[in-house]
Design a protein around this motif. Structure first.
Motif, PDB file in Angstrom:
ATOM      1  N   GLY A  57      34.815 101.903 123.390  1.00 23.41           N
ATOM      2  CA  GLY A  57      34.388 101.641 122.012  1.00 23.41           C
ATOM      3  C   GLY A  57      32.910 101.323 121.902  1.00 23.41           C
ATOM      4  N   VAL A  58      32.407 100.531 122.839  1.00 26.73           N
ATOM      5  CA  VAL A  58      30.979 100.200 122.837  1.00 26.73           C
ATOM      6  C   VAL A  58      30.136 101.442 123.076  1.00 26.73           C
ATOM      7  CG1 VAL A  58      29.191  98.952 124.117  1.00 26.73           C
ATOM      8  CG2 VAL A  58      31.291  97.776 123.457  1.00 26.73           C
ATOM      9  N   VAL A  59      30.546 102.275 124.019  1.00 24.48           N
ATOM     10  CA  VAL A  59      29.809 103.507 124.298  1.00 24.48           C
ATOM     11  C   VAL A  59      29.846 104.432 123.077  1.00 24.48           C
ATOM     12  CG1 VAL A  59      29.836 105.613 125.701  1.00 24.48           C
ATOM     13  CG2 VAL A  59      30.084 103.387 126.794  1.00 24.48           C
ATOM     14  N   LEU A  60      31.006 104.586 122.458  1.00 26.33           N
ATOM     15  CA  LEU A  60      31.128 105.430 121.279  1.00 26.33           C
ATOM     16  C   LEU A  60      30.258 104.926 120.136  1.00 26.33           C
ATOM     17  CD1 LEU A  60      32.574 107.810 119.852  1.00 26.33           C
ATOM     18  CD2 LEU A  60      34.285 106.151 119.120  1.00 26.33           C
ATOM     19  N   LEU A  61      30.318 103.636 119.855  1.00 23.08           N
ATOM     20  CA  LEU A  61      29.492 103.071 118.783  1.00 23.08           C
ATOM     21  C   LEU A  61      28.005 103.191 119.094  1.00 23.08           C
ATOM     22  CD1 LEU A  61      31.514  99.908 117.727  1.00 23.08           C
ATOM     23  CD2 LEU A  61      31.150 101.998 116.423  1.00 23.08           C
ATOM     24  N   SER A  62      27.634 103.070 120.354  1.00 18.56           N
ATOM     25  CA  SER A  62      26.231 103.223 120.734  1.00 18.56           C
ATOM     26  C   SER A  62      25.754 104.647 120.473  1.00 18.56           C
ATOM     27  CB  SER A  62      26.035 102.880 122.207  1.00 18.56           C
ATOM     28  OG  SER A  62      26.362 101.536 122.451  1.00 18.56           O
ATOM     29  N   PHE A  63      26.534 105.625 120.911  1.00 22.00           N
ATOM     30  CA  PHE A  63      26.148 107.017 120.682  1.00 22.00           C
ATOM     31  C   PHE A  63      26.112 107.348 119.189  1.00 22.00           C
ATOM     32  CE2 PHE A  63      27.516 108.003 125.174  1.00 22.00           C
ATOM     33  CZ  PHE A  63      26.242 108.327 125.603  1.00 22.00           C
ATOM     34  N   LEU A  64      27.074 106.841 118.423  1.00 22.96           N
ATOM     35  CA  LEU A  64      27.062 107.079 116.990  1.00 22.96           C
ATOM     36  C   LEU A  64      25.847 106.443 116.329  1.00 22.96           C
ATOM     37  CD1 LEU A  64      30.814 106.659 116.025  1.00 22.96           C
ATOM     38  CD2 LEU A  64      29.463 108.752 115.956  1.00 22.96           C
ATOM     39  N   SER A  65      25.490 105.242 116.739  1.00 20.83           N
ATOM     40  CA  SER A  65      24.318 104.562 116.175  1.00 20.83           C
ATOM     41  C   SER A  65      23.034 105.311 116.511  1.00 20.83           C
ATOM     42  CB  SER A  65      24.224 103.129 116.700  1.00 20.83           C
ATOM     43  OG  SER A  65      25.356 102.400 116.332  1.00 20.83           O
ATOM     44  N   ILE A  66      22.918 105.775 117.746  1.00 23.93           N
ATOM     45  CA  ILE A  66      21.735 106.550 118.146  1.00 23.93           C
ATOM     46  C   ILE A  66      21.664 107.846 117.349  1.00 23.93           C
ATOM     47  CG2 ILE A  66      20.720 107.864 120.055  1.00 23.93           C
ATOM     48  CD1 ILE A  66      21.778 105.622 121.914  1.00 23.93           C
ATOM     49  N   PHE A  67      22.789 108.524 117.180  1.00 23.87           N
ATOM     50  CA  PHE A  67      22.818 109.771 116.420  1.00 23.87           C
ATOM     51  C   PHE A  67      22.405 109.553 114.971  1.00 23.87           C
ATOM     52  CE2 PHE A  67      25.206 112.699 113.665  1.00 23.87           C
ATOM     53  CZ  PHE A  67      24.642 113.892 114.073  1.00 23.87           C
ATOM     54  N   VAL A  68      22.975 108.539 114.324  1.00 24.67           N
ATOM     55  CA  VAL A  68      22.628 108.255 112.930  1.00 24.67           C
ATOM     56  C   VAL A  68      21.155 107.875 112.817  1.00 24.67           C
ATOM     57  CG1 VAL A  68      23.045 106.646 111.020  1.00 24.67           C
ATOM     58  CG2 VAL A  68      24.965 107.670 112.213  1.00 24.67           C
ATOM     59  N   GLY A  69      20.664 107.095 113.751  1.00 25.16           N
ATOM     60  CA  GLY A  69      19.251 106.721 113.741  1.00 25.16           C
ATOM     61  C   GLY A  69      18.336 107.918 113.879  1.00 25.16           C
ATOM     62  N   LEU A  70      18.666 108.827 114.784  1.00 24.68           N
ATOM     63  CA  LEU A  70      17.853 110.032 114.960  1.00 24.68           C
ATOM     64  C   LEU A  70      17.887 110.925 113.718  1.00 24.68           C
ATOM     65  CD1 LEU A  70      18.644 110.958 118.669  1.00 24.68           C
ATOM     66  CD2 LEU A  70      16.510 110.039 117.746  1.00 24.68           C
ATOM     67  N   VAL A  71      19.050 111.059 113.099  1.00 27.50           N
ATOM     68  CA  VAL A  71      19.160 111.846 111.874  1.00 27.50           C
ATOM     69  C   VAL A  71      18.328 111.220 110.760  1.00 27.50           C
ATOM     70  CG1 VAL A  71      20.751 112.583 110.056  1.00 27.50           C
ATOM     71  CG2 VAL A  71      21.372 112.882 112.453  1.00 27.50           C
ATOM     72  N   MET A  72      18.368 109.910 110.652  1.00 26.68           N
ATOM     73  CA  MET A  72      17.574 109.233 109.619  1.00 26.68           C
ATOM     74  C   MET A  72      16.082 109.411 109.875  1.00 26.68           C
ATOM     75  SD  MET A  72      19.860 105.782 109.087  1.00 26.68           S
ATOM     76  CE  MET A  72      18.639 104.985 108.087  1.00 26.68           C
ATOM     77  N   LEU A  73      15.649 109.311 111.115  1.00 27.83           N
ATOM     78  CA  LEU A  73      14.229 109.501 111.435  1.00 27.83           C
ATOM     79  C   LEU A  73      13.791 110.927 111.142  1.00 27.83           C
ATOM     80  CD1 LEU A  73      13.845 107.492 114.757  1.00 27.83           C
ATOM     81  CD2 LEU A  73      12.848 106.950 112.534  1.00 27.83           C
TER      82      LEU A  73
END
Length: 82
Positions: A57-73
Protein backbone atom coordinates in the motif's frame (compact mmCIF):
# COMPACT_ATOMS: atom_id res chain seq x y z
CA UNK A 1 -12.18 -8.20 -28.20
CA UNK A 2 -8.87 -9.62 -29.27
CA UNK A 3 -7.59 -12.99 -28.14
CA UNK A 4 -4.55 -11.35 -26.51
CA UNK A 5 -6.76 -9.14 -24.33
CA UNK A 6 -8.73 -12.16 -23.18
CA UNK A 7 -5.55 -14.07 -22.37
CA UNK A 8 -4.14 -11.16 -20.35
CA UNK A 9 -7.46 -10.81 -18.52
CA UNK A 10 -7.49 -14.52 -17.73
CA UNK A 11 -3.90 -14.43 -16.42
CA UNK A 12 -4.63 -11.37 -14.26
CA UNK A 13 -7.84 -12.93 -12.92
CA UNK A 14 -6.14 -16.24 -12.09
CA UNK A 15 -3.22 -14.44 -10.44
CA UNK A 16 -5.55 -12.30 -8.32
CA UNK A 17 -7.66 -15.31 -7.36
CA UNK A 18 -4.56 -17.29 -6.39
CA UNK A 19 -3.19 -14.49 -4.23
CA UNK A 20 -6.59 -13.96 -2.59
CA UNK A 21 -6.97 -17.68 -1.84
CA UNK A 22 -3.42 -17.99 -0.47
CA UNK A 23 -3.77 -14.89 1.74
CA UNK A 24 -7.23 -15.89 3.00
CA UNK A 25 -6.05 -19.36 3.95
CA UNK A 26 -2.87 -17.92 5.51
CA UNK A 27 -4.65 -15.32 7.66
CA UNK A 28 -8.02 -16.91 8.49
CA UNK A 29 -7.58 -20.69 8.48
CA UNK A 30 -3.90 -21.30 9.30
CA UNK A 31 -4.04 -19.95 12.90
CA UNK A 32 -6.47 -22.76 13.75
CA UNK A 33 -4.16 -25.49 12.39
CA UNK A 34 -1.69 -27.16 14.76
CA UNK A 35 1.81 -25.66 14.67
CA UNK A 36 3.45 -29.00 13.89
CA UNK A 37 1.23 -29.66 10.85
CA UNK A 38 3.09 -29.91 7.51
CA UNK A 39 0.96 -27.19 5.87
CA UNK A 40 2.84 -24.53 7.87
CA UNK A 41 5.89 -25.18 5.69
CA UNK A 42 4.16 -23.51 2.73
CA UNK A 43 3.40 -20.20 4.43
CA UNK A 44 5.45 -17.30 5.74
CA UNK A 45 5.33 -16.35 9.44
CA UNK A 46 2.17 -14.54 10.56
CA UNK A 47 4.02 -11.23 11.05
CA UNK A 48 4.32 -10.89 7.27
CA UNK A 49 0.53 -11.07 6.89
CA UNK A 50 0.38 -7.43 7.99
CA UNK A 51 3.78 -6.24 6.77
CA UNK A 52 3.39 -7.25 3.10
CA UNK A 53 0.00 -5.53 2.45
CA UNK A 54 1.10 -2.39 4.32
CA UNK A 55 4.33 -2.24 2.32
CA UNK A 56 2.43 -2.79 -0.93
CA UNK A 57 0.00 0.00 0.00
CA UNK A 58 2.80 2.42 0.82
CA UNK A 59 4.58 1.66 -2.45
CA UNK A 60 1.34 2.04 -4.43
CA UNK A 61 0.46 5.35 -2.77
CA UNK A 62 4.00 6.60 -3.33
CA UNK A 63 3.91 5.81 -7.04
CA UNK A 64 0.44 7.35 -7.37
CA UNK A 65 1.57 10.51 -5.57
CA UNK A 66 4.66 10.81 -7.78
CA UNK A 67 2.55 10.29 -10.90
CA UNK A 68 -0.03 12.91 -9.90
CA UNK A 69 2.74 15.34 -8.98
CA UNK A 70 4.47 14.89 -12.33
CA UNK A 71 1.18 15.34 -14.21
CA UNK A 72 0.47 18.53 -12.27
CA UNK A 73 3.96 19.90 -12.97
CA UNK A 74 3.69 19.09 -16.67
CA UNK A 75 0.25 20.69 -16.98
CA UNK A 76 1.51 23.82 -15.23
CA UNK A 77 4.42 24.06 -17.71
CA UNK A 78 2.04 23.66 -20.65
CA UNK A 79 -0.24 26.45 -19.33
CA UNK A 80 2.72 28.84 -18.99
CA UNK A 81 3.97 28.01 -22.49
CA UNK A 82 0.55 28.61 -24.08
Amino acid sequence: MELGDKAIGLVLTMTSLSIFTYYTFWVIILPFVDDDHFVHEYFLPQEYAIFIPVLAGVVLLSFLSIFVGLVMLNSKKKKKAA
